[in-house]
Design an enzyme around this catalytic site. Structure first.
Site, short mmCIF file in Angstrom:
data_model
loop_
_atom_site.label_atom_id
_atom_site.label_comp_id
_atom_site.label_asym_id
_atom_site.label_seq_id
_atom_site.Cartn_x
_atom_site.Cartn_y
_atom_site.Cartn_z
N ASP A 97 102.50 43.88 -37.35
CA ASP A 97 101.70 43.55 -38.53
C ASP A 97 100.38 42.87 -38.25
O ASP A 97 99.83 42.20 -39.12
CB ASP A 97 102.54 42.67 -39.45
N GLU A 119 108.93 47.96 -35.04
CA GLU A 119 109.21 46.81 -35.91
C GLU A 119 108.77 47.14 -37.34
O GLU A 119 108.05 46.38 -38.01
CB GLU A 119 108.51 45.53 -35.41
N GLU A 133 99.52 39.46 -42.71
CA GLU A 133 100.49 40.35 -42.05
C GLU A 133 101.29 41.21 -43.03
O GLU A 133 101.63 42.35 -42.73
CB GLU A 133 101.44 39.54 -41.17
N HIS A 213 100.94 28.73 -35.84
CA HIS A 213 99.61 29.36 -35.88
C HIS A 213 99.28 30.07 -37.18
O HIS A 213 98.15 30.50 -37.37
CB HIS A 213 99.48 30.38 -34.74
N ARG A 215 98.03 31.82 -40.43
CA ARG A 215 96.79 31.60 -41.19
C ARG A 215 97.03 30.89 -42.52
O ARG A 215 96.24 30.06 -42.95
CB ARG A 215 96.10 32.95 -41.45
N HIS A 246 98.54 26.80 -29.82
CA HIS A 246 97.87 28.10 -29.95
C HIS A 246 96.36 27.91 -29.81
O HIS A 246 95.82 26.88 -30.21
CB HIS A 246 98.22 28.65 -31.34
C1 UD1 Z 1 97.05 36.71 -34.51
C2 UD1 Z 1 97.61 37.66 -35.59
C3 UD1 Z 1 98.96 37.18 -36.08
C4 UD1 Z 1 99.90 36.94 -34.92
C5 UD1 Z 1 99.24 35.98 -33.94
C6 UD1 Z 1 100.12 35.79 -32.72
C7 UD1 Z 1 96.12 38.82 -37.14
C8 UD1 Z 1 95.29 38.70 -38.36
N1 UD1 Z 1 96.69 37.68 -36.72
O1 UD1 Z 1 96.73 35.46 -35.14
O2 UD1 Z 1 99.52 38.15 -36.95
O3 UD1 Z 1 101.09 36.39 -35.42
O4 UD1 Z 1 97.99 36.53 -33.50
O5 UD1 Z 1 99.71 34.70 -31.96
O6 UD1 Z 1 96.21 39.86 -36.57
N2 UD1 Z 1 92.07 32.74 -29.27
C9 UD1 Z 1 91.66 32.50 -27.98
N3 UD1 Z 1 92.33 33.12 -26.95
C10 UD1 Z 1 93.40 33.91 -27.15
C11 UD1 Z 1 93.84 34.13 -28.48
C12 UD1 Z 1 93.14 33.54 -29.53
O7 UD1 Z 1 90.70 31.78 -27.75
O8 UD1 Z 1 93.97 34.43 -26.19
C13 UD1 Z 1 91.32 32.11 -30.40
C14 UD1 Z 1 89.95 32.77 -30.61
O9 UD1 Z 1 89.03 31.81 -31.03
C15 UD1 Z 1 90.24 33.77 -31.74
C16 UD1 Z 1 91.19 32.94 -32.57
O10 UD1 Z 1 92.04 32.28 -31.62
O11 UD1 Z 1 89.09 34.17 -32.44
C17 UD1 Z 1 92.00 33.69 -33.59
O12 UD1 Z 1 92.65 34.83 -33.03
P1 UD1 Z 1 93.23 35.96 -34.03
O13 UD1 Z 1 93.91 37.00 -33.21
O14 UD1 Z 1 92.16 36.41 -34.95
O15 UD1 Z 1 94.28 35.18 -34.93
P2 UD1 Z 1 95.64 34.48 -34.53
O16 UD1 Z 1 95.73 33.24 -35.34
O17 UD1 Z 1 95.75 34.38 -33.07
N1 UDP Z 2 105.32 32.57 -26.57
C1 UDP Z 2 104.80 32.44 -25.28
N2 UDP Z 2 104.14 31.28 -24.94
C2 UDP Z 2 103.96 30.26 -25.82
C3 UDP Z 2 104.48 30.41 -27.14
C4 UDP Z 2 105.14 31.58 -27.48
O1 UDP Z 2 104.94 33.35 -24.45
O2 UDP Z 2 103.37 29.24 -25.45
C5 UDP Z 2 106.00 33.84 -26.93
C6 UDP Z 2 107.33 33.71 -27.63
O3 UDP Z 2 108.40 33.72 -26.70
C7 UDP Z 2 107.36 34.94 -28.54
C8 UDP Z 2 105.89 35.20 -28.85
O4 UDP Z 2 105.15 34.48 -27.86
O5 UDP Z 2 107.86 36.08 -27.86
C9 UDP Z 2 105.52 34.74 -30.23
O6 UDP Z 2 104.15 34.77 -30.39
P1 UDP Z 2 103.39 34.09 -31.61
O7 UDP Z 2 104.20 32.94 -32.12
O8 UDP Z 2 102.01 33.80 -31.15
O9 UDP Z 2 103.28 35.26 -32.67
P2 UDP Z 2 104.25 35.81 -33.82
O10 UDP Z 2 105.55 36.16 -33.19
O11 UDP Z 2 104.36 34.75 -34.87
O12 UDP Z 2 103.52 37.00 -34.34
#
Ligand code: UD1
Ligand code: UDP
Length: 373
Positions: A97, A119, A133, A213, A215, A246
């Site tokens: 999602d 999924e 999502e 994390h 939103r 995160h």
């Molecule tokens: C995203 C997904 C969410 C998922 C989550 C898992 C969307 C809208 N959101 O949320 O569904 O559950 O990932 O973690 O698709 N950033 C870094 N390095 C990284 C990752 C993120 O710096 O490796 C920072 C950046 O500033 C980036 C921000 O996090 O712009 C947001 O990342 P984004 O993927 O847009 O949203 P998440 O909150 O990570």
């Molecule tokens: N996870 C990881 N390192 C971390 C925190 C989580 O590898 O520091 C793994 C966790 O085991 C799970 C996945 O990341 O498999 C979950 O990711 P996240 O919570 O970012 O996203 P969501 O599942 O909510 O989409």
């Protein structure tokens, strides 16, 4: 040979798609399979690619600091067009999602590939929770040709939406394939991050593991979450709260502002997947808003307080391992204290359950695609 393209971009998608990538690669006489990462996440994605030894065929490298949904969506769709034209896949696999999944599904549909959704069928039917999502996965569901549902509940959601039954397969969740494959490798893992955590822990010290994390929790929700954790830390000075934070700046800011400097709170960078599994196993309870962690914890026998008002994963709630506490400060604090103090309740919530699969989801998915004409 069937041409298969697997597209993903964030940490959880990578973890859940990694065993499927491997399964397709192991059937190289039947499938020409390639991997495209959008890199919606960068560091957090690369941690997973490294552990599972996946080298993407295409890396769009799209992540921008503080990115917004509008430009991310547009850029993914535009950037995928030439790749879809060049490789011309018969089947494109997307997961779950995220914005990557939604935009990749649309782009693949525009290019005429069959869209396969891993999924599939998770629903809250509340378009604002989780945001965005819930809408992302409904859009993916509408454009998908094949739906790989993790449980019978998710299949039933799809049937209720008039999805053709012959296009749905209940497979279990691939997160369990990844977990079971990794748990063995983690057993005798020695790693600098584990050493660092151990240095900050006494042998018998109880650990509360936290991640967050979502939103819809940004802003006031995270303020309440952090206040609850600060109260918990003060009330339970012998317990260590470990929180891999995160990288989203909207998460890092309140967490660092409210929790850094609290004695028994350890704020650390996101952990690699094997180290995170090790830490889940080392923890007494988990407090999270993560989807993936909700699915992993029942298989590890860890009670979870989920900081959300709704969940599209009711199976673990029904099994008794997961309890929804929203972002209500009182509820998070009270339920965490109760789980730490009430042995009976802790024991009941720690029973092992496997509502999300048996680790053979990817084999079922590959067999299904293999037998299609
Ligand atoms: C995203 C997904 C969410 C998922 C989550 C898992 C969307 C809208 N959101 O949320 O569904 O559950 O990932 O973690 O698709 N950033 C870094 N390095 C990284 C990752 C993120 O710096 O490796 C920072 C950046 O500033 C980036 C921000 O996090 O712009 C947001 O990342 P984004 O993927 O847009 O949203 P998440 O909150 O990570
Ligand atoms: N996870 C990881 N390192 C971390 C925190 C989580 O590898 O520091 C793994 C966790 O085991 C799970 C996945 O990341 O498999 C979950 O990711 P996240 O919570 O970012 O996203 P969501 O599942 O909510 O989409």
């Amino acid at each position: 040979m069937k041409k298969v393209l697997l597209i993903f971009g964030t940490r959880p998608e990578a973890i859940k798609m990694a065993p499927l990538v491997k399964k397709f690669k192991s059937h190289s006489t039947a499938f020409d399979s390639k991997v495209c990462v959008t890199a919606q996440h960068r560091e957090m994605l690369d941690q997973v690619l490294e552990f599972f030894e996946i080298e993407p065929d295409y890396d769009l490298d799209l992540m921008k600091p503080g990115q917004n949904l509008h430009s991310l969506t547009a850029t993914i769709i535009e950037s995928l067009k030439p790749i879809l034209e060049e490789f011309s896949p018969d089947f494109v696999f997307v997961h779950g999602d995220t914005t990557t999944s939604m935009a990749a599904a649309l782009a693949s549909f525009y290019s005429g590939a069959k869209v396969c959704h891993i999924e599939a069928g998770l629903r809250t039917y509340d378009k604002l929770s989780p945001f965005p999502e819930e809408i992302n996965r409904q859009i993916v569901g509408r454009v998908s040709d094949y739906h790989f549902a993790p449980t019978s509940k998710s299949r039933d959601n799809l049937l209720q939406e008039q999805v053709d039954v012959s296009t749905i397969l209940v497979t279990g969740n691939t997160v369990i394939d990844a977990l079971l494959e990794s748990v063995e490798r983690v057993k005798n893992l020695s790693n600098p991050d584990i050493d660092f955590i151990k240095q900050n822990l006494r042998e018998e010290q109880e650990v509360v593991l936290v991640t967050g994390h979502r939103r819809e929790n940004h802003g006031a929700g995270f303020e309440r979450i952090c206040s609850a954790l600060k109260r918990l830390a003060t009330q339970k000075p012998d317990v260590k709260i470990i929180y891999p934070v995160h990288l989203n700046p909207k998460v890092k800011e309140p967490v660092n502002r409210i929790l850094s400097g609290v004695d028994n709170v350890l704020l650390i960078e996101p952990l690699s997947y094997p180290v995170f599994i090790w830490l889940m196993n080392r923890s007494k309870i988990i407090i999270t808003d993560s989807g993936g962690v909700q699915e992993e914890a029942p298989s590890l026998g860890k009670p979870v307080l989920v900081m959300r008002d709704t969940t599209e994963r009711p199976e673990a709630v029904d099994a008794g391992t997961v309890l929804l506490v929203g972002t209500n400060e009182e509820l998070i604090y009270n339920e965490a204290i109760d789980l730490l103090e009430n042995e009976d309740r802790f024991r009941k919530m720690s029973e092992l359950h496997n509502p999300y699969g048996d680790g053979k989801s990817c084999a079922r998915i590959v067999n299904f695609i293999n037998q299609l004409n």
